[in-house]
Design a protein around this motif. Sequence first.
Motif, short mmCIF file in Angstrom:
data_model
loop_
_atom_site.label_atom_id
_atom_site.label_comp_id
_atom_site.label_asym_id
_atom_site.label_seq_id
_atom_site.Cartn_x
_atom_site.Cartn_y
_atom_site.Cartn_z
N GLY A 1 -5.55 -8.78 -7.05
CA GLY A 1 -4.21 -8.52 -7.10
C GLY A 1 -3.73 -8.12 -8.51
O GLY A 1 -2.89 -7.00 -8.59
N TYR A 2 -4.15 -8.26 -9.52
CA TYR A 2 -3.94 -8.03 -11.01
C TYR A 2 -4.37 -6.52 -11.09
O TYR A 2 -3.52 -5.78 -11.51
CB TYR A 2 -4.77 -8.95 -11.89
CG TYR A 2 -4.94 -8.23 -13.36
CD1 TYR A 2 -3.92 -8.58 -14.25
CD2 TYR A 2 -6.13 -7.70 -13.83
CE1 TYR A 2 -3.98 -7.95 -15.46
CE2 TYR A 2 -6.11 -7.11 -14.98
CZ TYR A 2 -5.08 -7.11 -15.73
OH TYR A 2 -5.13 -6.66 -17.09
N ILE B 1 -3.02 -1.54 -12.44
CA ILE B 1 -3.65 -0.09 -12.67
C ILE B 1 -2.88 0.70 -11.80
O ILE B 1 -2.70 2.00 -12.15
CB ILE B 1 -5.05 -0.11 -12.29
CG1 ILE B 1 -5.90 -1.19 -13.46
CG2 ILE B 1 -5.75 1.02 -12.47
CD1 ILE B 1 -7.03 -1.34 -13.09
N PHE B 2 -2.45 0.51 -10.42
CA PHE B 2 -1.92 1.39 -9.29
C PHE B 2 -0.51 1.38 -9.17
O PHE B 2 0.20 2.06 -9.28
CB PHE B 2 -2.77 1.09 -8.13
CG PHE B 2 -4.26 1.53 -8.31
CD1 PHE B 2 -4.66 2.59 -8.31
CD2 PHE B 2 -5.00 0.39 -8.27
CE1 PHE B 2 -6.15 2.97 -8.28
CE2 PHE B 2 -6.45 0.52 -8.42
CZ PHE B 2 -7.03 2.11 -8.42
N ILE B 3 -0.12 0.14 -8.93
CA ILE B 3 1.52 -0.04 -8.39
C ILE B 3 2.09 -1.05 -9.35
O ILE B 3 1.81 -2.28 -9.12
CB ILE B 3 1.70 -0.46 -6.95
CG1 ILE B 3 0.75 0.80 -6.13
CG2 ILE B 3 3.17 -0.46 -6.44
CD1 ILE B 3 0.73 0.56 -4.60
N SER B 4 2.60 -0.88 -10.45
CA SER B 4 3.24 -1.91 -11.37
C SER B 4 4.24 -2.80 -10.85
O SER B 4 4.49 -3.76 -11.15
CB SER B 4 3.55 -1.45 -12.74
OG SER B 4 4.57 -0.29 -12.37
N ASN C 1 1.65 -9.27 -8.41
CA ASN C 1 0.17 -9.69 -8.17
C ASN C 1 0.00 -10.45 -6.87
O ASN C 1 -1.08 -10.48 -6.14
CB ASN C 1 -0.33 -10.61 -9.34
CG ASN C 1 -0.27 -9.63 -10.54
OD1 ASN C 1 -0.02 -8.80 -10.64
ND2 ASN C 1 -1.01 -10.38 -11.87
N MET C 2 0.84 -11.32 -6.74
CA MET C 2 0.40 -12.35 -5.51
C MET C 2 0.53 -11.59 -4.10
O MET C 2 -0.16 -11.79 -3.25
CB MET C 2 1.55 -13.44 -5.63
CG MET C 2 1.47 -14.47 -4.14
SD MET C 2 0.16 -15.57 -4.60
CE MET C 2 0.78 -16.52 -6.07
N ALA C 3 1.52 -10.64 -4.25
CA ALA C 3 1.75 -9.80 -2.89
C ALA C 3 0.50 -8.98 -2.87
O ALA C 3 0.03 -8.91 -1.60
CB ALA C 3 3.25 -9.11 -2.88
N ALA C 4 -0.06 -8.33 -3.63
CA ALA C 4 -1.07 -7.72 -3.77
C ALA C 4 -2.48 -8.54 -3.18
O ALA C 4 -3.28 -7.81 -2.18
CB ALA C 4 -1.55 -6.87 -4.97
N SER C 5 -2.58 -9.57 -3.69
CA SER C 5 -3.61 -10.48 -3.25
C SER C 5 -3.78 -11.17 -1.75
O SER C 5 -4.65 -10.73 -0.97
CB SER C 5 -3.64 -11.86 -3.90
OG SER C 5 -3.86 -11.59 -5.52
#
Length: 448
Positions: free
Chosen positions: A90-91, A96-99, A103-107
């Motif tokens: 997620g970090y 790197i890709f979508i600032s 993080n939590m949503a990406a994980s």
Amino acid sequence: MSGIFTSLAVMLSPGGLEAVGHGAGLGGAAFIVLLVLGALVSVCTARSMDKLSSGELRATPVDKVAFGFLDVARFFSLTVLAVSWLGIAGYALNEIFISSYPNMAASFTILVLAAWACFLSEKYAGDLFGGALTLAFVFFVYVAIMVNQPVTGGMGYPTTIPEVFHPLVPATLLGSGPMAWMQLVFLAVLAFVGFDLPLVFKNKSSRAYPAIFLILAAFVMFSWAALLVETPESLLESTVPHLKVAGHVLEGKGRMLMGGTVIFATFAAVFGLFQLFGYRVRGAVADSYSKYAAGGAALFLGSIIAILLANGWAGKEELESLIAAGLCFWFGSYALIDLLGIIALRRARKFYLPRILTLSLHVIAAVFCCLHIQFLNYFLYTVGCMAVAGIALGFTMKEYCNYPPLEELDAETDVELGDGESVNSLDGMSDPVHDDPEDEELNIVSYN
């Protein structure tokens, strides 16, 4: 799914990448030697698992308990490690890709995609899994190759061997005590954790060899590349040394490639965990429901991981204690199987000295997991629960070492002939011929 890709996904996960980066920082080029040694240790342990589980070698009447321990350690460790992997992935997606993507949503997005893939047909799920892992591996190897390009200025070691070997083996390591060397062994063994996962599907050690060879070649190349562009101190201090090394490739585009490795490998490793658990429970449910085993495993384990993520466990020290307990039990199970392999080889009067080295390295790795525990109660409770569960699995699962009792094997192994020559009845040779009493009376057969 053969399990070869599952093993590769776990070794290429963020935990494996971090272990290799920190190992290169701690041990320099000496860590590369330990990686080769770690690969050989993995091969020896895989062979011991194969021979013990098939019954080709026997050590004790309760060999199967070791495989119960190993299964419990696998699933617990991979579950808690998945929380950490998803936090790092997620970090990477956020940084790197979508600032703008938290993080939590990406994980959670990666976790949901891995669970969703378990409900697809076997063909589509396999294609998605194989494609993601292939991209992760190709990105990683490409970054390692590009970092290994010749440099004209800067550090550039160890492309040229200096007069003294301190740059090849950092002076901090040479001046450190046994703890630093134990940590180096731990990182080398950790890089190959999960090599045994193909044996979950088929008890054939040969299925583990391709994954061991691929990951060894990639990790050796990356470790050498890391020492070309970074000092050992900077690698050891960085929390994401793989991303730091990748930043030197193609004017920073290497971070994107390594970020892709982190994300795709995390997806593949979590999906592989769900598939592994589904494969194990498939035999415990009715045949009509077996096709839903992977989906059920994804919902069950995915819910546990989601709860831990939602409560912020990805960055907590409590999670590190759980990971330490799981890895300690996993390496301890490896060591127990190594010990059983030594006993079985001695019983069979075969060469067993290499197994002593594998046993020693796995014991060192298990002991090191116990040295930096923040929450001792978490560690002890977890190890105790895994021990009880492992004993229960070992005695109830018939698929662990389903072979005849040890006494029957000993009775059938060697049949002594009159002249001292032995025949192994298990090798398909005929039984001793009993003479007919009538022949004896007619003196057709003479006896000395």
